[in-house]
Design a protein around this motif. Structure first.
Motif, PDB file in Angstrom:
ATOM      1  N   THR A  87      -7.399   8.081 -35.590  1.00 57.51           N
ATOM      2  CA  THR A  87      -8.313   7.689 -34.524  1.00 57.51           C
ATOM      3  C   THR A  87      -7.507   7.302 -33.296  1.00 57.51           C
ATOM      4  O   THR A  87      -6.656   6.421 -33.356  1.00 57.51           O
ATOM      5  N   LEU A  88      -7.771   8.001 -32.214  1.00 58.24           N
ATOM      6  CA  LEU A  88      -7.160   7.699 -30.930  1.00 58.24           C
ATOM      7  C   LEU A  88      -8.222   7.082 -30.044  1.00 58.24           C
ATOM      8  O   LEU A  88      -9.348   7.558 -29.998  1.00 58.24           O
ATOM      9  N   ARG A  89      -7.865   6.021 -29.360  1.00 59.95           N
ATOM     10  CA  ARG A  89      -8.779   5.458 -28.369  1.00 59.95           C
ATOM     11  C   ARG A  89      -7.979   5.124 -27.132  1.00 59.95           C
ATOM     12  O   ARG A  89      -7.268   4.139 -27.072  1.00 59.95           O
ATOM     13  N   ILE A  90      -8.120   5.978 -26.143  1.00 63.87           N
ATOM     14  CA  ILE A  90      -7.266   5.912 -24.965  1.00 63.87           C
ATOM     15  C   ILE A  90      -8.117   5.686 -23.725  1.00 63.87           C
ATOM     16  O   ILE A  90      -8.608   6.639 -23.107  1.00 63.87           O
ATOM     17  N   PRO A  91      -8.322   4.422 -23.365  1.00 60.55           N
ATOM     18  CA  PRO A  91      -9.171   4.092 -22.222  1.00 60.55           C
ATOM     19  C   PRO A  91      -8.743   4.789 -20.929  1.00 60.55           C
ATOM     20  O   PRO A  91      -9.597   5.150 -20.119  1.00 60.55           O
TER      21      PRO A  91
ATOM     22  N   LEU B 133      -7.790   7.721 -20.571  1.00 64.36           N
ATOM     23  CA  LEU B 133      -8.382   9.051 -20.516  1.00 64.36           C
ATOM     24  C   LEU B 133      -9.874   8.991 -20.215  1.00 64.36           C
ATOM     25  O   LEU B 133     -10.430   9.929 -19.633  1.00 64.36           O
TER      26      LEU B 133
END
Lengths: 192, 192
Positions: free
Chosen positions: B97-101, B103
């Motif tokens: 799981t990636l969570r890249i604000p 982006l």
DNA sequence: TAGAACATGTAACGGGTTACATGATTTG
DNA sequence: CAAATCATGTAACCCGTTACATGTTCTA
């Protein structure tokens, strides 16, 4: 309904508001769009979408429309919703969180048989290759589109491509870094 | 205390068990080690560490030792803990799981003034450069170490390096992808 | 017309985050 | 000895995940 600021929305809810700027959408619609546009770097589930929509309707950031076929429930963004979105995007982005179980497996790879680790890596790689291929195809489609596709979406797609390419390069570098058995099609074949 | 399997541990707890294989450690110790070894792809907070330790002690996967200075509470892994860890690592890794604000900000960049977006990107880049430099320095230290450093840790470090390099390359490609104002040191300077 | 896929949700759980409290040790 | 930092934790909240329930429309 008051004019008070209300508490700030979280990033997931804000994203839904972002999509609702274009047009009213149902939970299902939003799920599809989100998956396509931000799914590669922002995971979210249908449950989340429906819950955030219900919560946002509750506090007046969006308004439920009349149900259509299959009980489809469209939501429209309100002025307060636009305000909340604007407040959210004006903030500097929070720090990223990566959670990559595959890397945990590698980090603790000393607890696995070398063959088991090799099998695990062999099994994981194709999914990344698949994603890279998907992204590349979408980039091609986007750059050829008339009228021109959204450059912001293209920029995030570009990120996905570079990220997955880096992952694949890393996979291919691993045999030089780890004590893995020589790749032997017979032994690594799960059916043996 | 029974011999029953017990419910599977989560990845965060399992990681702590992984570190406890080497030696008894306190929550603080574990926090430091985890930050160093898996922090780049597995975020965790002190609160989590202490809570997982308390929970694991409760079900007998670890055992609390006698408190030392500053109330330092060391934990030792038990046989059941080793079994639980082995069961965890034998599973195929879950999906990442990636969570890249950042982006998200880019994806919705059309809602920002081009200058505001440029400022945001300018502000975010240095942290990634910094991380890349840190990783590179650690790789150098690790490859020069006698005795040789843990190859598994090195492999995850290598991932971090390639990931951050990809991020930086992406940053530098953005001016060709997005409608940003020409980089003008005066106008982009936050002090103007 | 039976089964597959569509579409919308609810409920409960697990776990990640944030805020806070407390005492110990080191450093100026 | 005062301030800073170290170290351990608790409590509450928020949110992400999983499992489940229900009715609808398409398609073989």
């Amino acid at each position: 309904m008051a004019d008070e600021p209300g508490k700030p929305v979280n990033a997931t809810a804000a994203s839904l508001l972002g999509f609702l700027h274009h047009a009213p959408m149902t939970g299902w619609d939003l799920m599809q769009v989100a998956q396509q546009v931000i799914g590669n770097f922002w995971s979210l589930t249908p449950s989340q979408v429906y819950r955030e929509l219900a919560a946002m309707a509750q506090v007046g950031l969006i308004r439920a429309g009349t149900r259509g076929r299959r009980d489809r429930q469209p939501y429209t963004i309100t002025e307060r919703g636009r305000t909340a979105f604007a407040a959210w995007i004006a903030q500097p982005p929070a720090k990223e969180t990566l959670r990559i179980p595959l890397l945990l497996s590698v980090a603790f790879g000393g607890h696995l048989e070398p063959t088991a680790l090799a099998v695990l890596l062999r099994d994981q790689r194709p999914a990344h290759q698949q994603r890279l291929d998907d992204y590349a195809a979408r980039r091609t489609a986007a750059t050829e589109a008339r009228p021109a596709a959204d450059p912001y979406a293209l920029a995030t797609l570009e990120f996905g491509i570079r990220h997955e390419q880096a992952v694949l390069d890393w996979f291919d570098a691993l045999p030089d870094l780890l004590p893995l058995p020589a790749p032997d099609a017979e032994r690594l074949n799960s059916k043996d």
